[in-house]
Write a protein that holds these residues in place. Structure first.
Motif, short mmCIF file in Angstrom:
data_model
loop_
_atom_site.label_atom_id
_atom_site.label_comp_id
_atom_site.label_asym_id
_atom_site.label_seq_id
_atom_site.Cartn_x
_atom_site.Cartn_y
_atom_site.Cartn_z
N SER A 27 24.64 -10.05 45.36
CA SER A 27 23.25 -10.52 45.44
C SER A 27 23.01 -11.07 46.85
CB SER A 27 22.98 -11.61 44.41
OG SER A 27 21.63 -12.04 44.48
N TYR A 34 25.94 -13.65 47.68
CA TYR A 34 26.96 -13.96 46.67
C TYR A 34 27.66 -12.68 46.23
CZ TYR A 34 24.56 -18.48 46.01
OH TYR A 34 23.98 -19.71 46.19
N HIS A 75 16.74 -23.37 36.95
CA HIS A 75 15.72 -22.78 37.82
C HIS A 75 14.77 -23.86 38.36
CE1 HIS A 75 13.06 -19.63 39.30
NE2 HIS A 75 12.04 -20.29 38.75
N SER A 104 19.53 -21.74 43.92
CA SER A 104 20.22 -20.56 44.41
C SER A 104 21.36 -20.18 43.49
CB SER A 104 20.77 -20.82 45.83
OG SER A 104 19.73 -20.94 46.76
N GLU A 118 21.66 -20.25 40.39
CA GLU A 118 21.33 -19.54 39.15
C GLU A 118 21.60 -18.04 39.29
OE1 GLU A 118 17.03 -18.79 38.21
OE2 GLU A 118 16.69 -20.08 39.96
N GLU A 119 21.62 -17.54 40.52
CA GLU A 119 21.86 -16.13 40.74
C GLU A 119 23.26 -15.74 40.25
OE1 GLU A 119 20.03 -12.59 42.29
OE2 GLU A 119 19.28 -14.62 41.95
N THR A 126 22.93 -14.83 36.54
CA THR A 126 21.91 -13.84 36.17
C THR A 126 22.14 -12.51 36.88
OG1 THR A 126 20.43 -14.62 37.93
CG2 THR A 126 20.17 -15.63 35.75
N MET A 127 23.23 -12.37 37.57
CA MET A 127 23.46 -11.20 38.42
C MET A 127 23.75 -9.96 37.58
SD MET A 127 26.05 -11.07 41.68
CE MET A 127 25.74 -12.77 42.14
#
Length: 491
Positions: free
Chosen positions: A411, A432, A480, A483, A485-486, A489-490
């Motif tokens: 990401s 990431y 949320h 950053s 959180e990515e 959720t990736m």
């Protein structure tokens, strides 16, 4: 065993050579179990080792200063300032800041000493060396000091006086020191990271040699505070020990956005001369630099010149002490850990290894197998932006599991903090990578670049250490807007 001078020999349950983070941690833990402990540190009144005195701690303080310098320009797009003002050379009061930073370090030295006293650990400042096969240690004092654990308790011992001690068990935690390459003409005109912390002025032009994390961090500090930086590397990227996504992101950002002059494929430094107050640095590619300071960040050497031959302690071909997973050397009564053994040269690693060693040696049957697991140790790079890594790089994962057995999740985005910035040059990247292995997609590598990466990695490092899978990451509800959180959720 008769002493070779007038001072009576004193025996301890645990003799610790080295007052850095690992030695202090092990000494304190042993004392908590009731062991009689003597700790010997060569650097007079400077407990804490490299980390506290010329490493992690003062480095992070300098990083904070540089990070705030970057953020000064952010006040304008957030409408907290009438005009955009970026930090220029001369804005930062280096000498005054050095005084405050050094005072903070001195305060920490005192805290280390007080903690040793509270745990009833005896300590002495002096150079230690083994003098016979019994493991007796001669200590040459590095300053005048009172040693209340010796008789008479009110005597003052003088600098260069020699005393002899012995221990039932002995720990070598002497650490390492930064090196200046000896075979380059004029190399002594440069300084190491130790010398960086002695600078009482800010050089306007600085050349930094070495692509590792220390070179990256010092380059970022100088650049943020307004100095012109020539960053000399032999390859095409910095941070070559880390995952390629960290290497490429930091290298490109330093060049394209921060304006650091990274000299790739430099051929290294071949000669250094002096012209007035300037250092003239000649590179293997023929380029010549003229700078105020030259800083070497090209490696470290273990401090092993303490008479190891007298006690049969073996070193490897890199002059690092050989110790097994239980920190035992080739002499069963002598142990070693930290930078001097060269496994993972990080302060928290030495602390953890030191505590576990003392648990095993002095904590009783419940700790009979206690030792540090050197796998999946998180590490951070205080670059601009920060980076962090745990586990295997992509390359290492492919080598271990095979290309068909790993899956990579990536990401890349711009953090919300930069939404108010008008110029792309002011926007720092976030990148990431999650490296997974096997059908269960176990997370075997996690690599982060972006603001707050060190803090984020500390939490996610627990999950990786526990054997988390990609599904475990996905099952954690995102916070949320962040950053991090990515990472959960990736896709």
């Amino acid at each position: 065993m008769a002493p070779t001078n007038t001072q009576s020999l004193k025996n301890f349950d645990y003799l610790v050579i080295g007052g850095g983070s690992g030695g202090v941690a092990s000494a304190r833990r042993a004392a908590k179990y009731g062991a009689k402990v003597l700790l010997i540190e060569s650097n007079f009144n400077k407990l804490g080792g490299t980390c506290v005195n010329v490493g992690c701690v003062p480095k992070k303080v300098m990083w904070y200063a540089s990070d705030m310098a970057h953020k000064k320009a952010d006040l304008y797009p957030y409408k907290l300032d009438k005009k955009e003002e970026k930090v220029k050379y001369g804005d930062f009061e280096w000498s005054q800041f050095k005084i405050k930073r050094d005072n903070y370090v001195t305060r920490l030295n005192g805290i280390y000493a007080n903690n040793l006293k509270k745990e009833k650990v005896d300590f002495i400042f002096g150079f230690a060396k083994f003098i016979n096969s019994n493991g007796d240690v001669e200590v040459t004092l590095t300053g005048d000091q009172n040693l209340p654990f010796l008789e008479p308790s009110d005597k003052e011992y003088k600098k260069d006086e020699k005393l002899i001690f012995s221990g039932d068990k002995i720990l070598i935690a002497t650490g390492g020191t930064a090196i200046i390459p000896p075979k380059i003409e004029g190399s002594e005109l440069g300084i190491t990271s130790n010398g960086f912390f002695e600078l009482d002025y800010q050089p306007k032009d600085v050349a930094i040699v070495g692509a590792g994390y220390i070179g990256v961090e010092l380059s970022g500090v100088f650049n943020g505070l307004g100095s012109k930086v020539d960053f000399i590397i032999r390859g095409d990227t910095v941070l070559r020990a880390f995952d390629e996504t960290i290497q490429n992101t930091i290298t490109d950002y330093y060049i394209d956005k921060l304006g650091i002059n990274i000299i790739k494929e430099s051929g290294g430094v071949v000669k250094v001369t002096k012209e007035g107050d300037k250092k003239i640095v000649t590179l293997g590619n023929g380029e010549i630099l003229k700078v105020d300071e030259l800083i070497w960040t090209v490696g470290r050497k273990s401090l092993v010149d303490i008479g190891l031959d007298k006690v049969g302690v073996k070193v490897n071909d890199r002059s690092q002490i050989e110790a097994n997973e239980y920190q035992v050397t080739s002499n069963p009564k002598i142990f070693s850990l930290g930078d001097v053994v060269g496994k993972v040269e990080l302060t928290p690693v030495a602390i953890a290894a030191g505590r576990k060693l003392s648990n095993r040696l002095f904590g009783g049957e419940q700790y009979k197998d206690d030792h540090l697991d050197y796998n999946n140790i998180p590490s951070a790079i205080f670059s601009h932006p920060e980076a962090g890594s745990i586990g295997l790089s992509t390359k290492q994962a492919i080598e271990k599991y095979g290309k068909d057995n790993i899956k990579i999740y990536n990401s890349k985005f711009t953090a919300m903090y930069y939404a108010m910035m008008d110029d792309d040059k002011d926007k720092s990247p976030t990148v990431y990578r999650i490296v997974c292995a096997g059908p269960e997609e176990k997370v075997v590598g996690l690599h982060l670049v972006g603001d707050g990466s060190a803090e984020i990695l500390q939490g996610f490092g627990v999950a990786v250490k526990m054997g988390a899978t990609k599904k475990d990451f996905d099952n954690c509800v995102a916070i949320h807007p962040t950053s991090a959180e990515e990472l959960v959720t990736m896709t």
